[in-house]
Design a protein around this motif. Structure first.
Motif, PDB file in Angstrom:
ATOM      1  N   SER A  82     -46.564  48.384 -32.406  1.00  0.00           N
ATOM      2  CA  SER A  82     -46.445  49.769 -31.795  1.00  0.00           C
ATOM      3  C   SER A  82     -47.698  50.538 -32.184  1.00  0.00           C
ATOM      4  N   GLY A  83     -48.408  50.426 -33.257  1.00  0.00           N
ATOM      5  CA  GLY A  83     -49.819  51.013 -33.613  1.00  0.00           C
ATOM      6  C   GLY A  83     -50.638  50.676 -32.750  1.00  0.00           C
ATOM      7  N   VAL A  84     -50.666  49.253 -32.238  1.00  0.00           N
ATOM      8  CA  VAL A  84     -51.916  48.928 -31.100  1.00  0.00           C
ATOM      9  C   VAL A  84     -51.431  49.714 -29.877  1.00  0.00           C
ATOM     10  N   LEU A  85     -50.292  49.728 -29.551  1.00  0.00           N
ATOM     11  CA  LEU A  85     -49.937  50.416 -28.160  1.00  0.00           C
ATOM     12  C   LEU A  85     -50.349  52.095 -28.399  1.00  0.00           C
ATOM     13  N   TRP A  86     -50.037  52.516 -29.672  1.00  0.00           N
ATOM     14  CA  TRP A  86     -50.386  53.915 -29.783  1.00  0.00           C
ATOM     15  C   TRP A  86     -51.967  53.939 -29.638  1.00  0.00           C
ATOM     16  N   GLY A  87     -52.713  53.245 -30.101  1.00  0.00           N
ATOM     17  CA  GLY A  87     -54.122  53.415 -30.002  1.00  0.00           C
ATOM     18  C   GLY A  87     -54.457  53.198 -28.528  1.00  0.00           C
ATOM     19  N   PHE A  88     -53.752  52.427 -27.707  1.00  0.00           N
ATOM     20  CA  PHE A  88     -54.146  52.244 -26.401  1.00  0.00           C
ATOM     21  C   PHE A  88     -53.701  53.617 -25.487  1.00  0.00           C
ATOM     22  N   ALA A  89     -52.712  54.083 -25.934  1.00  0.00           N
ATOM     23  CA  ALA A  89     -52.239  55.478 -25.365  1.00  0.00           C
ATOM     24  C   ALA A  89     -53.279  56.593 -25.352  1.00  0.00           C
ATOM     25  N   THR A  90     -53.977  56.389 -26.611  1.00  0.00           N
ATOM     26  CA  THR A  90     -55.099  57.465 -26.758  1.00  0.00           C
ATOM     27  C   THR A  90     -56.242  57.595 -25.512  1.00  0.00           C
ATOM     28  N   LYS A  91     -56.035  56.337 -24.727  1.00  0.00           N
ATOM     29  CA  LYS A  91     -57.169  56.410 -23.731  1.00  0.00           C
ATOM     30  C   LYS A  91     -56.459  56.963 -22.438  1.00  0.00           C
ATOM     31  N   ALA A  92     -54.982  57.278 -22.528  1.00  0.00           N
ATOM     32  CA  ALA A  92     -54.443  57.973 -21.285  1.00  0.00           C
ATOM     33  C   ALA A  92     -54.699  59.377 -21.204  1.00  0.00           C
ATOM     34  N   GLN A  93     -54.402  59.928 -20.004  1.00  0.00           N
ATOM     35  CA  GLN A  93     -54.486  61.386 -19.634  1.00  0.00           C
ATOM     36  C   GLN A  93     -53.038  61.877 -19.252  1.00  0.00           C
ATOM     37  N   GLY A  94     -53.136  63.145 -19.515  1.00  0.00           N
ATOM     38  CA  GLY A  94     -51.927  63.901 -18.904  1.00  0.00           C
ATOM     39  C   GLY A  94     -50.466  63.454 -19.226  1.00  0.00           C
ATOM     40  N   ARG A  95     -49.609  63.222 -17.961  1.00  0.00           N
ATOM     41  CA  ARG A  95     -48.276  62.643 -18.152  1.00  0.00           C
ATOM     42  C   ARG A  95     -48.230  61.181 -18.634  1.00  0.00           C
ATOM     43  N   LEU A  96     -49.229  60.360 -18.161  1.00  0.00           N
ATOM     44  CA  LEU A  96     -49.214  59.002 -18.330  1.00  0.00           C
ATOM     45  C   LEU A  96     -49.409  58.746 -19.955  1.00  0.00           C
ATOM     46  N   ALA A  97     -50.091  59.806 -20.849  1.00  0.00           N
ATOM     47  CA  ALA A  97     -50.626  59.675 -22.386  1.00  0.00           C
ATOM     48  C   ALA A  97     -49.219  59.947 -22.766  1.00  0.00           C
ATOM     49  N   GLN A  98     -48.623  61.030 -22.326  1.00  0.00           N
ATOM     50  CA  GLN A  98     -47.111  61.227 -22.874  1.00  0.00           C
ATOM     51  C   GLN A  98     -46.199  60.242 -22.899  1.00  0.00           C
ATOM     52  N   VAL A  99     -46.082  59.308 -21.602  1.00  0.00           N
ATOM     53  CA  VAL A  99     -45.149  58.153 -21.531  1.00  0.00           C
ATOM     54  C   VAL A  99     -45.686  57.113 -22.454  1.00  0.00           C
ATOM     55  N   CYS A 100     -46.869  57.058 -22.524  1.00  0.00           N
ATOM     56  CA  CYS A 100     -47.580  55.963 -23.191  1.00  0.00           C
ATOM     57  C   CYS A 100     -47.223  55.941 -24.875  1.00  0.00           C
ATOM     58  N   TYR A 101     -47.352  57.251 -25.102  1.00  0.00           N
ATOM     59  CA  TYR A 101     -47.177  57.362 -26.636  1.00  0.00           C
ATOM     60  C   TYR A 101     -45.622  57.332 -26.900  1.00  0.00           C
ATOM     61  N   ALA A 102     -44.735  57.649 -25.998  1.00  0.00           N
ATOM     62  CA  ALA A 102     -43.204  57.447 -26.181  1.00  0.00           C
ATOM     63  C   ALA A 102     -43.043  55.937 -26.101  1.00  0.00           C
ATOM     64  N   LEU A 103     -43.467  55.287 -25.141  1.00  0.00           N
ATOM     65  CA  LEU A 103     -43.370  53.662 -25.208  1.00  0.00           C
ATOM     66  C   LEU A 103     -43.899  52.946 -26.129  1.00  0.00           C
ATOM     67  N   SER A 104     -45.030  53.560 -26.784  1.00  0.00           N
ATOM     68  CA  SER A 104     -45.630  52.989 -27.898  1.00  0.00           C
ATOM     69  C   SER A 104     -44.819  52.728 -29.295  1.00  0.00           C
ATOM     70  N   VAL A 105     -43.962  53.710 -29.346  1.00  0.00           N
ATOM     71  CA  VAL A 105     -43.142  53.722 -30.639  1.00  0.00           C
ATOM     72  C   VAL A 105     -41.798  53.030 -30.499  1.00  0.00           C
ATOM     73  N   LEU A 106     -41.484  52.387 -29.052  1.00  0.00           N
ATOM     74  CA  LEU A 106     -40.303  51.677 -28.917  1.00  0.00           C
ATOM     75  C   LEU A 106     -40.240  50.428 -29.808  1.00  0.00           C
ATOM     76  N   PRO A 107     -41.166  49.577 -30.053  1.00  0.00           N
ATOM     77  CA  PRO A 107     -41.170  48.331 -30.803  1.00  0.00           C
ATOM     78  C   PRO A 107     -40.789  48.648 -32.211  1.00  0.00           C
ATOM     79  N   ALA A 108     -41.445  49.550 -32.781  1.00  0.00           N
ATOM     80  CA  ALA A 108     -40.890  49.597 -34.313  1.00  0.00           C
ATOM     81  C   ALA A 108     -39.632  50.333 -34.386  1.00  0.00           C
ATOM     82  N   LEU A 109     -39.141  51.077 -33.456  1.00  0.00           N
ATOM     83  CA  LEU A 109     -37.766  51.639 -33.521  1.00  0.00           C
ATOM     84  C   LEU A 109     -36.805  50.558 -33.104  1.00  0.00           C
ATOM     85  N   TRP A 110     -37.217  49.618 -32.380  1.00  0.00           N
ATOM     86  CA  TRP A 110     -36.329  48.449 -32.151  1.00  0.00           C
ATOM     87  C   TRP A 110     -36.315  47.778 -33.404  1.00  0.00           C
ATOM     88  N   VAL A 111     -37.330  47.242 -34.238  1.00  0.00           N
ATOM     89  CA  VAL A 111     -37.410  46.695 -35.403  1.00  0.00           C
ATOM     90  C   VAL A 111     -36.318  47.410 -36.251  1.00  0.00           C
TER      91      VAL A 111
END
Length: 150
Positions: free
Chosen positions: A61-90
């Motif tokens: 989840s943290g790795v994906l969060w790091g990748f999300a920092t490269k996104a811009q605008g709406r995509l960044a919001q989506v990526c940050y939200a998606l990045s927490v899913l694996p940790a929440l799943w666990v």
């Protein structure tokens, strides 16, 4: 695994050791006995796989969060939200017995691979990322499957 930098490849492969070890101790009672005697009970079979799998899925989840920092605008919001899913799943899905926890980790790692694909398609990962992740995920799912089946 051609074209993957040596450090991520070596560390990724080393990260498979607890999964492979856990599967081997499921399959070999002698190895399991040795592991319990030398390493302790939490470092064999389902214990090592489920605990370590939970840690790694949360780490990713943290790795994906790091990748999300490269996104811009709406995509960044989506990526940050998606990045927490694996940790929440666990957090929500690995309670209960070892079989259901193992199955849920399998689903979690499969879902993580889908997120890896999405982040790669969106141009947020290194070019070699999917080559690394597909191989590692295949081994992780195979090893966790041993625990679910046995």
């Amino acid at each position: 695994m051609i074209g993957i930098p040596k450090a991520p490849l070596a560390l990724g492969l080393a990260g498979l050791i607890p999964f492979v070890w856990g599967a081997l101790t499921y399959l070999s009672p002698a190895l399991s006995g040795w592991g319990i005697e030398v390493l302790g009970g939490r470092f064999v079979g389902p214990y090592v796989q489920l605990f370590y799998g939970s840690v790694i899925l949360s780490f990713m989840s943290g790795v994906l969060w790091g990748f999300a920092t490269k996104a811009q605008g709406r995509l960044a919001q989506v990526c940050y939200a998606l990045s927490v899913l694996p940790a929440l799943w666990v957090f929500f899905m690995t309670g209960g017995g070892p079989t259901s926890a193992g199955m849920n980790l399998i689903f979690g790692f499969a879902g993580l691979l889908l997120l890896d694909i999405a982040f790669s398609v969106w141009g947020l990962t290194p070019g070699w990322w999917l080559r690394l992740r597909v191989g590692l995920t295949a081994v992780v799912i195979l090893c966790l499957s041993v625990g679910v089946i046995w």
